[in-house]
Design an enzyme around this catalytic site. Sequence first.
Site, PDB file in Angstrom:
ATOM      1  N   LYS A 221     -11.195  59.568  40.875  1.00 60.64           N
ATOM      2  CA  LYS A 221     -10.448  60.392  39.853  1.00 60.64           C
ATOM      3  C   LYS A 221     -10.465  61.970  39.818  1.00 60.64           C
ATOM      4  O   LYS A 221     -10.135  62.554  39.174  1.00 60.64           O
ATOM      5  CB  LYS A 221     -11.344  60.002  38.667  1.00 60.64           C
ATOM      6  N   CYS A 361     -10.296  49.839  28.658  1.00 58.27           N
ATOM      7  CA  CYS A 361     -11.754  49.616  29.002  1.00 58.27           C
ATOM      8  C   CYS A 361     -12.807  50.201  27.481  1.00 58.27           C
ATOM      9  O   CYS A 361     -13.516  50.602  28.166  1.00 58.27           O
ATOM     10  CB  CYS A 361     -12.213  50.120  30.262  1.00 58.27           C
TER      11      CYS A 361
HETATM   12  N1  PMP Z   1     -16.294  56.081  32.171  1.00 60.47           N
HETATM   13  C1  PMP Z   1     -15.089  56.541  32.024  1.00 60.47           C
HETATM   14  C2  PMP Z   1     -15.162  57.511  30.780  1.00 60.47           C
HETATM   15  C3  PMP Z   1     -14.050  56.357  32.676  1.00 60.47           C
HETATM   16  O1  PMP Z   1     -12.797  56.741  32.222  1.00 60.47           O
HETATM   17  C4  PMP Z   1     -14.127  55.295  33.612  1.00 60.47           C
HETATM   18  C5  PMP Z   1     -12.743  55.003  34.441  1.00 60.47           C
HETATM   19  N2  PMP Z   1     -11.679  54.503  33.747  1.00 60.47           N
HETATM   20  C6  PMP Z   1     -15.179  54.618  34.108  1.00 60.47           C
HETATM   21  C7  PMP Z   1     -16.410  55.222  33.552  1.00 60.47           C
HETATM   22  C8  PMP Z   1     -15.648  53.665  35.155  1.00 60.47           C
HETATM   23  O2  PMP Z   1     -14.987  54.417  36.325  1.00 60.47           O
HETATM   24  P1  PMP Z   1     -14.962  53.674  37.716  1.00 60.47           P
HETATM   25  O3  PMP Z   1     -13.790  52.399  37.448  1.00 60.47           O
HETATM   26  O4  PMP Z   1     -14.377  54.321  38.774  1.00 60.47           O
HETATM   27  O5  PMP Z   1     -16.153  52.973  37.808  1.00 60.47           O
END
Ligand code: PMP
Length: 406
Positions: A221, A361
């Site tokens: 990210k 999510c």
């Molecule tokens: N926490 C937050 C606030 C997120 O935005 C995300 C990714 N959308 C994650 C955790 C999880 O990240 P990753 O999929 O890279 O493990």
Amino acid sequence: MLNVRKDFPILTKVHNGHQIVYFDNAATTQKPYQVIHAIVDLLEHHNGNPHRGAHVLSIEAGELYDEAREAVRKFINAASTEEVIFVRNTTEALNLVARSYAEPRLKKGDKIVIPISEHHSDLVTWQRVCQKTGAELDYMYLDEEGHFTEEDLAKIDDKTKIVAFAAVSNVFGMKRPVKEIVAKAHAVGAIAIVDGAQSTPHMKTDVQDMDCDFFAFSGHKMCGSASTGVLYGKKAILEGMEPFLLGGDMIEYVKEQSTTFNELPFKFEAGSQNVEGAVALHAAIDYLEDLGMDNIEAHEEELTRHCLEGMKRIPHIHIIGSTDPAEKTGVITFTIDGVHPHDAATILDSFGIAIRSGHHCAQPLGAHLGVEASNRASFYIYNTLEEVDYFLEKLPLVRKQMGFKD
Ligand code: PMP
């Protein structure tokens, strides 16, 4: 405003006759040549299994891996590289804490407190801990704009053992008062776990200043490559924790029936490591630091201000959470009357505009707000005001294409 588009080869991509406008940066960001070249250079000249051999390629890969860890340490201002653990992503970092810290320590009568807006990786993990230990998961429901309320903060009480929250919510895009909440957790003897997935790419990070006990983020990210994340943890806490995964590298001595473990941070890094990912993250950190994290924050604030002003003038658009650009990163979540978010995203994609649609999510937040799905536009260093204007021009066409007359 920043001017970095020339560094990102993918931004010249044409889709459906339109140059791509990439507004899905909260999901993952694009990669500059500097990061791409660093990966290629590793694979062409230095590839070996780090810390596993006496030959030159293993040694060079090991050195690059160690240098990456030091770069991360400086970037987040950790006191020591022993506190910087490479993992796959934020999700794995939070699972590590849940499994190795929380599960052995929590019991019936204890509480974990999180905001309702947490990403599933910072929510399902705690559900599981509670199911296994008998502890209770208590939610802070936030006000309509996504701010913490007095009532929320009062949930952090003497029963609370863990307070976990995102420094920036991936739905509201708001910057949370991290230090205040960490201090509140510590005041009742709880530990504070900060999910930095949406903050680390966009602003300065100082884990010592925050005083958090754990901090997690994802390299992909912030211009790094996929499957590289970091868990920061305070040394004294990490030392008292059992390893998460077992296998090579994380051991000191292995006998037939028992094993002693390696020192920090290797105790938590089992198996052959993702050197490409670490090298890419190092290059990404150098790249972002050259731009300056304060400049990145200011760039996104300007894009967000411009976009929010424009969106407020378009009928039938509803923005979720605060509309004050000063308290947001470049994340704008919204709905369009009468249009399913997947349809909106598909129509905008036909104009070359990439935005997110779905539950982001964060299904419990969607259920709480009564908004099961929404759209999300999110900006990064290479986005421009012209791209925002193009988005604002095309946004009203979504309802038109769905057959609405006004
Ligand atoms: N926490 C937050 C606030 C997120 O935005 C995300 C990714 N959308 C994650 C955790 C999880 O990240 P990753 O999929 O890279 O493990």
